[in-house]
Design an enzyme around this catalytic site. Structure first.
Site, PDB file in Angstrom:
ATOM      1  N   HIS A 159      -6.554  -6.817   0.071  1.00  0.00           N
ATOM      2  CA  HIS A 159      -5.500  -6.022  -0.230  1.00  0.00           C
ATOM      3  C   HIS A 159      -4.306  -5.922   0.550  1.00  0.00           C
ATOM      4  CE1 HIS A 159      -4.087  -2.029   0.070  1.00  0.00           C
ATOM      5  NE2 HIS A 159      -4.231  -1.854   0.729  1.00  0.00           N
ATOM      6  N   ASP A 178       1.016  -1.065   0.264  1.00  0.00           N
ATOM      7  CA  ASP A 178       0.109   0.245  -0.131  1.00  0.00           C
ATOM      8  C   ASP A 178       1.029   1.003  -0.355  1.00  0.00           C
ATOM      9  OD1 ASP A 178      -2.400   0.654   0.383  1.00  0.00           O
ATOM     10  OD2 ASP A 178      -1.893   1.880   1.644  1.00  0.00           O
TER      11      ASP A 178
END
Length: 304
Positions: A282, A116
């Protein structure tokens, strides 16, 4: 001059010691370090801290010196004041922290893993300091400029915080600050697709940091920088390529995996690219740690 202070054993990651590393730029980063061997530096994303790697770090430490910083603005690292251009939270400034951390630890090159926001810092690190990055693994991202340029209703709906957090101060800070636990819970539950991937104890540590007004502001500045000065830096360096071997891993159940051909988005950004989807959302290192670990170790074995 840099300075390193011992802060005791990590309460969450067996065999890891916490350090406070003050860099030559005056920023102090909280860093967890464990193991011996070739250096492997791993950067978390939003809204986590270095505990995002807790499920795989002990295994990696059997072969590598594993270095887990909290990014500036996150966790227990410094949260410096920003400015109108958000330069203090540009990925260039955050990558400079990591470059100085590598120096402070007496290292020359590291294998890099970023998830991320940490991967976005890694992108800039690989461009600005290529001599310090032996190889890279970027987790669940497409390039920032690509994601903004290709914004459509689906992306804006799923990744609404890319547009909420960049609103001028103090709008998002005030709204998140009203109930940080609610925002954090909704964010993590929406991003991760594997029930129980974040334990209550770990969530509470994420929240301990996230409920600090200074961190809420830093998070907003991180995203504001991504939508402004980071895009300027990317445009200025549009002809540069990541030269080290690059592995891309992403969750097939997540937004990035469903909206983008992830490998294709990086082929114009790097010379040597490979990638694979993993059966999760994610955060594969938290959701499917054994699968993630096998993929990462295989790549490291092949390139180091």
């Amino acid at each position: 001059m840099s300075d390193i202070k011992d802060c005791g054993a990590s309460p969450f990651i067996d065999g890891f010691a916490l350090k406070a590393v003050t860099l030559s730029n005056g920023i102090t980063l909280r860093v967890a370090i464990g193991g011996e061997g070739p250096p492997l530096l791993m950067l978390h994303g939003h809204p986590q801290n270095h505990l995002a790697w807790r499920k795989i770090a002990p295994q990696l430490a059997q072969k590598y010196q594993v270095i887990l910083p909290d990014l500036r603005g996150y966790g227990d690292s410094d949260k410096p004041a920003s400015d109108e251009r958000h330069l203090a939270y540009s990925k260039r400034a955050m990558a400079e922290d990591i470059s100085q951390l590598i120096d402070a630890l007496g290292l020359s090159r590291v294998a890099f893993v970023g998830h991320d926001r940490g991967a976005r810092v890694g992108h800039r690190l690989a461009l600005d300091h290529p001599e310090k990055v032996a190889c890279g693994t970027f987790v669940d991202i497409a390039p920032t400029a690509t994601m903004y340029a290709q914004t459509d209703k689906a992306f804006a709906t799923r990744y609404f915080w890319w547009f909420f957090l960049i609103q001028p101060y103090p709008l998002p800070e005030t709204m998140i600050g009203h109930d940080p636990a609610f925002f954090l819970r909704k964010h993590i539950d929406g991003q991760l697709k594997t029930a129980g991937a974040t334990s209550e104890a770990v969530f509470n540590d994420y929240l301990r940091c996230y409920q600090q007004p200074e961190m809420i502001h830093a998070v907003c500045e991180d995203y504001r920088a991504a939508a402004t000065v980071d895009l300027e830096h990317d445009a200025e360096d549009s002809d540069k390529r990541i030269v080290c071997p690059l592995q891309l891993l992403w969750g097939e159940k997540g937004t990035v995996g469903q909206l983008y051909d992830v490998v294709e988005t990086w082929q114009e950004k790097a010379i040597n690219v490979q990638g694979k989807a993993l059966p999760c959302g994610h955060s594969p290192q938290e959701e499917v740690p054994a699968v993630f670990l096998a993929q990462l170790q295989g790549f490291l074995d092949s390139v180091l």
